[in-house]
Design a protein around this motif. Structure first.
Motif, mmCIF file in Angstrom:
data_model
loop_
_atom_site.group_PDB
_atom_site.id
_atom_site.type_symbol
_atom_site.label_atom_id
_atom_site.label_comp_id
_atom_site.label_asym_id
_atom_site.label_seq_id
_atom_site.Cartn_x
_atom_site.Cartn_y
_atom_site.Cartn_z
ATOM 1 N N LEU A 1 -2.104 -3.011 14.120
ATOM 2 C CA LEU A 1 -2.488 -4.388 13.830
ATOM 3 C C LEU A 1 -2.896 -4.546 12.367
ATOM 4 C CD1 LEU A 1 -4.534 -5.400 16.992
ATOM 5 C CD2 LEU A 1 -2.339 -6.339 16.262
ATOM 6 N N GLY A 2 -3.625 -3.560 11.856
ATOM 7 C CA GLY A 2 -4.057 -3.631 10.470
ATOM 8 C C GLY A 2 -2.883 -3.689 9.517
ATOM 9 N N LEU A 3 -1.869 -2.874 9.751
ATOM 10 C CA LEU A 3 -0.679 -2.889 8.909
ATOM 11 C C LEU A 3 0.090 -4.189 9.088
ATOM 12 C CD1 LEU A 3 0.447 0.791 9.441
ATOM 13 C CD2 LEU A 3 -0.329 -0.200 7.295
ATOM 14 N N ALA A 4 0.193 -4.653 10.322
ATOM 15 C CA ALA A 4 0.911 -5.902 10.580
ATOM 16 C C ALA A 4 0.223 -7.086 9.908
ATOM 17 C CB ALA A 4 1.017 -6.144 12.086
ATOM 18 N N MET A 5 -1.097 -7.009 9.759
ATOM 19 C CA MET A 5 -1.847 -8.099 9.148
ATOM 20 C C MET A 5 -1.848 -8.020 7.624
ATOM 21 S SD MET A 5 -5.002 -8.060 11.850
ATOM 22 C CE MET A 5 -6.072 -9.099 10.884
ATOM 23 N N GLY A 6 -1.331 -6.917 7.071
ATOM 24 C CA GLY A 6 -1.190 -6.878 5.624
ATOM 25 C C GLY A 6 -1.941 -5.794 4.887
ATOM 26 N N ALA A 7 -2.476 -4.784 5.598
ATOM 27 C CA ALA A 7 -3.077 -3.653 4.889
ATOM 28 C C ALA A 7 -1.971 -2.863 4.200
ATOM 29 C CB ALA A 7 -3.839 -2.760 5.869
ATOM 30 N N ASP A 8 -2.260 -2.323 3.034
ATOM 31 C CA ASP A 8 -1.276 -1.523 2.306
ATOM 32 C C ASP A 8 -1.187 -0.106 2.853
ATOM 33 O OD1 ASP A 8 -0.270 -3.069 -0.271
ATOM 34 O OD2 ASP A 8 -2.356 -3.608 0.041
ATOM 35 N N ASP A 9 -2.246 0.357 3.476
ATOM 36 C CA ASP A 9 -2.277 1.718 3.994
ATOM 37 C C ASP A 9 -3.426 1.825 4.977
ATOM 38 O OD1 ASP A 9 -1.687 4.371 4.349
ATOM 39 O OD2 ASP A 9 -2.014 4.964 2.270
ATOM 40 N N TYR A 10 -3.461 2.909 5.744
ATOM 41 C CA TYR A 10 -4.608 3.155 6.605
ATOM 42 C C TYR A 10 -4.939 4.639 6.596
ATOM 43 C CZ TYR A 10 -1.517 5.056 10.202
ATOM 44 O OH TYR A 10 -0.601 5.820 10.874
ATOM 45 N N ILE A 11 -6.189 4.961 6.868
ATOM 46 C CA ILE A 11 -6.655 6.341 6.976
ATOM 47 C C ILE A 11 -7.504 6.443 8.232
ATOM 48 C CG2 ILE A 11 -8.099 8.136 5.937
ATOM 49 C CD1 ILE A 11 -7.366 7.118 3.222
ATOM 50 N N SER A 12 -7.287 7.492 8.998
ATOM 51 C CA SER A 12 -8.053 7.703 10.223
ATOM 52 C C SER A 12 -9.342 8.452 9.928
ATOM 53 C CB SER A 12 -7.222 8.503 11.244
ATOM 54 O OG SER A 12 -6.078 7.782 11.631
ATOM 55 N N LYS A 13 -10.420 8.024 10.577
ATOM 56 C CA LYS A 13 -11.692 8.740 10.500
ATOM 57 C C LYS A 13 -11.694 9.881 11.524
ATOM 58 C CE LYS A 13 -14.758 4.924 9.163
ATOM 59 N NZ LYS A 13 -15.949 4.163 9.589
ATOM 60 N N PRO A 14 -12.354 10.980 11.235
ATOM 61 C CA PRO A 14 -12.979 11.331 9.953
ATOM 62 C C PRO A 14 -11.915 11.652 8.909
ATOM 63 C CG PRO A 14 -13.087 13.180 11.456
ATOM 64 C CD PRO A 14 -12.507 12.034 12.239
ATOM 65 N N PHE A 15 -12.183 11.343 7.657
ATOM 66 C CA PHE A 15 -11.190 11.530 6.606
ATOM 67 C C PHE A 15 -11.802 12.349 5.466
ATOM 68 C CE2 PHE A 15 -13.539 7.649 5.828
ATOM 69 C CZ PHE A 15 -13.895 7.750 4.498
ATOM 70 N N SER A 16 -10.949 12.989 4.691
ATOM 71 C CA SER A 16 -11.434 13.714 3.518
ATOM 72 C C SER A 16 -11.495 12.743 2.353
ATOM 73 C CB SER A 16 -10.520 14.893 3.183
ATOM 74 O OG SER A 16 -9.371 14.457 2.496
ATOM 75 N N GLN A 17 -12.522 12.881 1.542
ATOM 76 C CA GLN A 17 -12.653 12.014 0.371
ATOM 77 C C GLN A 17 -11.513 12.258 -0.612
ATOM 78 O OE1 GLN A 17 -16.599 12.568 -1.155
ATOM 79 N NE2 GLN A 17 -17.570 11.603 0.619
ATOM 80 N N ARG A 18 -11.026 13.485 -0.656
ATOM 81 C CA ARG A 18 -9.911 13.809 -1.541
ATOM 82 C C ARG A 18 -8.664 13.014 -1.139
ATOM 83 N NH1 ARG A 18 -7.597 19.931 -2.632
ATOM 84 N NH2 ARG A 18 -5.967 19.358 -4.126
ATOM 85 N N LEU A 19 -8.410 12.911 0.175
ATOM 86 C CA LEU A 19 -7.267 12.141 0.654
ATOM 87 C C LEU A 19 -7.433 10.668 0.321
ATOM 88 C CD1 LEU A 19 -4.651 11.770 2.281
ATOM 89 C CD2 LEU A 19 -6.073 11.619 4.345
ATOM 90 N N LEU A 20 -8.624 10.127 0.554
ATOM 91 C CA LEU A 20 -8.864 8.712 0.263
ATOM 92 C C LEU A 20 -8.636 8.418 -1.215
ATOM 93 C CD1 LEU A 20 -9.816 5.868 0.992
ATOM 94 C CD2 LEU A 20 -12.186 6.656 0.683
ATOM 95 N N ILE A 21 -9.135 9.273 -2.087
ATOM 96 C CA ILE A 21 -8.961 9.060 -3.525
ATOM 97 C C ILE A 21 -7.486 9.124 -3.898
ATOM 98 C CG2 ILE A 21 -9.415 10.068 -5.800
ATOM 99 C CD1 ILE A 21 -12.214 10.848 -4.674
ATOM 100 N N ALA A 22 -6.729 10.056 -3.281
ATOM 101 C CA ALA A 22 -5.291 10.153 -3.551
ATOM 102 C C ALA A 22 -4.576 8.881 -3.124
ATOM 103 C CB ALA A 22 -4.704 11.363 -2.831
ATOM 104 N N ARG A 23 -4.944 8.337 -1.961
ATOM 105 C CA ARG A 23 -4.312 7.102 -1.489
ATOM 106 C C ARG A 23 -4.659 5.933 -2.407
ATOM 107 N NH1 ARG A 23 -2.951 7.232 4.231
ATOM 108 N NH2 ARG A 23 -2.313 9.384 4.634
ATOM 109 N N ILE A 24 -5.917 5.872 -2.839
ATOM 110 C CA ILE A 24 -6.337 4.800 -3.747
ATOM 111 C C ILE A 24 -5.528 4.858 -5.038
ATOM 112 C CG2 ILE A 24 -8.229 4.035 -5.250
ATOM 113 C CD1 ILE A 24 -10.150 4.731 -2.936
ATOM 114 N N ARG A 25 -5.403 6.037 -5.612
ATOM 115 C CA ARG A 25 -4.665 6.184 -6.871
ATOM 116 C C ARG A 25 -3.194 5.800 -6.691
ATOM 117 N NH1 ARG A 25 -7.649 8.208 -10.797
ATOM 118 N NH2 ARG A 25 -9.369 9.664 -10.371
ATOM 119 N N ALA A 26 -2.601 6.181 -5.566
ATOM 120 C CA ALA A 26 -1.194 5.862 -5.324
ATOM 121 C C ALA A 26 -0.982 4.352 -5.251
ATOM 122 C CB ALA A 26 -0.720 6.527 -4.036
#
Length: 236
Positions: A90-115
């Motif tokens: 639903l989040g993607l269908a509503m217009g999110a550019d990406d999603y991350i599942s919890k629990p998540f690594s901060q390194r992964l989140l930062i990589a997604r943000i930069r991309a």
């Protein structure tokens, strides 16, 4: 000027730890613990990107994303729990550019943000130091016109507002009308840095693309599905 990331989550531990990690990477951060407060701030003073959680008081992440998309195409990363697959779709269908599942690594989140920020930068209007002929940069395919330099899309002269990820997927399809692009090829276009996403992510973006075009043309059939193969921009 620092790039600003907005974090919206009712978990104070996540807000604090992620904010510290982002600041260590050179980002400025703003934090909000409920969706209602965040909505006004994101619209009145937009950051460069927002990270939204699903479950929050006063206004949850889904409703926040829905209302935000009525007014803004701000890049958004959607946070969801591993057992909330429906929320991801639903989040993607509503217009999110990406999603991350919890629990998540901060390194992964930062990589997604930069991309995502890099993709947004590619769509930004070039500076005077980078002259180019606007006409040469445009893509015109029948009733579709795309101007990557200005991140503008029209269909029959009517504006269609797209997120950064949606724009890049459509651009990849429109560059070669009639040529089928597999989901893997579209993932390579939309997601860099060896970031893994599954087929559902691309499918959700395609569904939202179609929905946006059908808001200006109820008969829109420009993006075709070849089941088991991929997608293509239809030749007229």
């Amino acid at each position: 000027m620092s790039v600003t990331i907005a974090l919206v989550d009712d978990d104070r531990n996540i807000l604090t730890s992620v904010s510290i990690a982002l600041q260590a990477e050179g980002f400025a951060t703003r934090v909000y613990s409920d969706g209602e407060t965040a909505l006004k701030a994101l619209v009145d003073n937009p950051p460069d990107l927002a990270v939204l959680d699903v479950k929050m008081p006063r206004m949850d992440g889904m409703e926040l994303l829905r209302r935000l998309r009525e007014r803004s195409e701000l890049p958004v990363i959607f946070l969801t729990s591993k057992d909330e697959e429906l929320d991801e779709a639903l989040g993607l269908a509503m217009g999110a550019d990406d999603y991350i599942s919890k629990p998540f690594s901060q390194r992964l989140l930062i990589a997604r943000i930069r991309a995502i920020l890099r993709r947004a930068e590619l769509r930004a209007t070039p500076s005077d130091a980078e002259p180019q002929t606007p006409e040469a940069a445009q893509i015109v395919r029948g009733r579709l016109a795309m101007d990557p330099a200005r991140h503008r899309v029209t269909w029959d002269g009517k504006d269609v507002t797209l997120t950064v990820t949606e724009f890049m997927i459509l651009e990849a399809l429109a560059q070669r009308p009639g040529v089928v692009k597999s989901r893997n090829q579209l993932m390579d276009v939309a997601y860099q840095d060896d970031i893994y996403v599954d087929d559902r992510t691309i499918d959700s973006h395609i569904k939202r693309l179609r929905r946006k075009f059908r808001q200006v043309d109820t008969e829109f059939k420009g993006i075709e599905t070849l089941y088991g193969v991929g997608y293509r921009f239809g030749e007229e």
